[in-house]
Design an enzyme around this catalytic site. Structure first.
Site, PDB file in Angstrom:
ATOM      1  N   GLN A 243      -6.101   9.598   7.241  1.00 36.46           N
ATOM      2  CA  GLN A 243      -4.810   9.069   7.674  1.00 36.46           C
ATOM      3  C   GLN A 243      -3.689  10.061   7.368  1.00 36.46           C
ATOM      4  OE1 GLN A 243      -4.448   5.158   5.953  1.00 36.46           O
ATOM      5  NE2 GLN A 243      -6.099   4.338   7.214  1.00 36.46           N
TER       6      GLN A 243
ATOM      7  N   ASP B  27     -15.233   3.146   3.558  1.00 37.22           N
ATOM      8  CA  ASP B  27     -15.086   1.730   3.930  1.00 37.22           C
ATOM      9  C   ASP B  27     -16.368   0.930   3.700  1.00 37.22           C
ATOM     10  OD1 ASP B  27     -12.467   2.163   4.649  1.00 37.22           O
ATOM     11  OD2 ASP B  27     -12.939   2.556   6.757  1.00 37.22           O
TER      12      ASP B  27
ATOM     13  N   ARG C 116       0.831  -1.212   0.000  1.00 36.75           N
ATOM     14  CA  ARG C 116       0.000   0.000   0.000  1.00 36.75           C
ATOM     15  C   ARG C 116       0.868   1.266   0.000  1.00 36.75           C
ATOM     16  NH1 ARG C 116      -4.591  -0.749   4.395  1.00 36.75           N
ATOM     17  NH2 ARG C 116      -5.352   1.146   3.377  1.00 36.75           N
TER      18      ARG C 116
END
Ligand code: S3P
Length: 442
Positions: free
Chosen positions: A179, A329, A132
């Site tokens: 994030q 999500d 990632r």
């Protein structure tokens, strides 16, 4: 309709029946990570009620313990205690910090570690996390003077961080990612001078709310509150945190309750932070039968119980770039919902899905097509043709927790039973998912 264990991670999912009862979803994953991380850099003790006892937060806790932070055992019944070491208290770890499958752990830790002068840290992760992209967090931190390196010019873990004295900066982030935003805000706590993050759209704001509760000097301004400024100099003080239930875990029951005939589910104590409730907006647009009870605010976060009853005539929906950060999500389970609507649903502006635990656009397309769903995959989204009967078959989570749980819900409505490989991926965010499903089925 029962789920039986075949082997640890291969599960049989029987179709038919309805889901009825009350469920309490586990603590919010984003808030759980943050309560551990912020508790660790605060002065004094932080107590956390309802911390998510799943693999991802446990990885965060283990990384913190490797740097000398004392954290009491994480389980579903006890309050977790974190003995804060203060803003500059982390010990240089003797071993590599293992973030497991958790992108939040790695990106938020990057922000916390880059300013720890004269210490060196190495962060790694599992096979999925090592693929990632990390430069999206590393690059803005470098604008503040951070020293980060890793495979492919800092793009992939293992990552190496050499702690430095940072300086404040004004940083516009190219994507709405909580994030990235959180990594910058955490680094800003020990920088010289203030730091402002400007987001292109609002990502989840748990960091801002919680940093305020810990006593940080944080200001939110600008159009739609997209300028977030940290002025360093205030020490964080340990506090008490109550973690609400995770709306991203509730999402599976919200969709299952809406699409499985005869269902009637009450989900207790769900976090209703407006930066997270995109799925509720979409379900309302679809005509789902959803109502709210006992709404209140606990420790700076809105919470409430949600009741969902089966709706026989769900309308298709359109998701675009604007709403994606509010339900990023939940796209896998909404893709399942789209399979059971009358009409064509369109998802666009969702290329962020390609860099989650798996490429969720590709994996959901592959697995649902396996069951007979009609889905077209595009660069940044999906077109889902609802109303095609799904067939029970062999499906695979491909190691992704949200894919595992989404496919399980799809399998409940398939013609014939299904087997789900690597179902144990659910333990990343919802270890009790399979037990709760059995309970709702009985
Ligand atoms: C998270 C933010 C989201 C989300 C992830 C948790 C967080 O990622 O997908 O599961 O806790 O900050 P991005 O903000 O990178 O989109």
């Amino acid at each position: 309709m029962k789920i039986t264990d075949c082997e640890a991670s291969l599960r049989e999912i029987k179709s038919g029946g309805s889901l009825v009862g009350t469920v309490t979803v586990p603590g919010d994953k984003s808030i759980s990570h943050r309560s551990l991380l912020f508790g660790a850099i605060a002065e004094g003790e932080t107590t956390i009620k309802g911390l998510l006892p799943a693999d991802d937060p446990k990885n965060t806790a283990n990384c913190l313990k490797d740097m000398g932070v004392k954290i009491s055992p994480i389980n579903s019944t006890e309050i977790v205690k974190v003995e804060g070491v203060g803003l500059d208290g982390f010990q240089e770890p003797e071993k590599v910090l293992d973030c497991g499958n958790s992108g939040t752990t790695m990106r938020l830790l990057l922000g916390l570690l880059v300013g720890r002068k004269n210490r060196h840290f190495i962060l790694t992760g599992d096979k999925s996390l090592s693929k990632r992209p990390m430069r999206r967090a590393g690059q803005p931190l470098k604008l503040m003077g951070a020293k980060i390196d890793g495979r492919s010019n800092g793009e992939f873990a293992p990552l190496s961080v050499k702690g430095e004295q940072l300086h404040g900066a004004i940083i516009g982030t190219p994507v709405a990612s909580a994030q990235i935003k959180s990594a910058i805000l955490l680094a800003a706590l020990t920088a010289e001078g203030s730091t402002t993050v400007i987001e292109p759209a609002n990502s989840r704001d748990h960091t801002e709310r919680m940093l305020k509760a810990f006593g940080a000097n944080i200001e939110i301004s600008g159009e739609m509150g997209r300028h977030i400024t940290i002025k360093p100099g205030s020490n964080l003080k340990g506090t008490h945190i109550e973690v609400p239930g995770d709306i991203s875990s509730a999402a599976f029951w919200l969709v299952a309750g809406s699409i499985v005939p005869g269902s009637d589910i009450t989900i207790k104590n769900v976090g209703l932070n407006p930066t997270r409730t995109g799925i509720l907006e979409i379900l309302h647009q679809m005509g789902a039968n959803i109502s709210y009870l006992n709404t209140k605010e606990i420790a700076g976060e809105p919470v409430g119980d949600i009741k969902v009853v089966h709706s026989p005539q769900l309308k298709p929906f359109k998701l675009d770039g604007e709403i994606i950060p509010k339900l990023v999500d939940e796209v896998p389970i909404l893709t399942v919902a789209a399979c059971f609507c009358n009409g064509v649903s369109e998802i666009t502006g969702a290329s962020e899905l390609r860099i989650k635990e798996t490429d969720r656009l590709e994996v959901m397309t592959r697995q649902l097509r396996n069951m007979g769903a009609k889905i077209e995959e595009h660069e940044d989204g999906l077109t889902v043709y609802g109303g095609n009967k799904l067939l029970g078959t062999e499906v695979d989570s491909e190691t992704d927790h949200r894919v595992a749980m989404s496919l399980a819900i799809a399998a409940l409505l398939a013609d014939g039973n299904s087997t789900l490989s690597r179902s144990n991926a659910a333990s990343v965010s919802y270890p009790e998912f399979w037990n709760e499903l059995s309970k709702l089925q009985s």
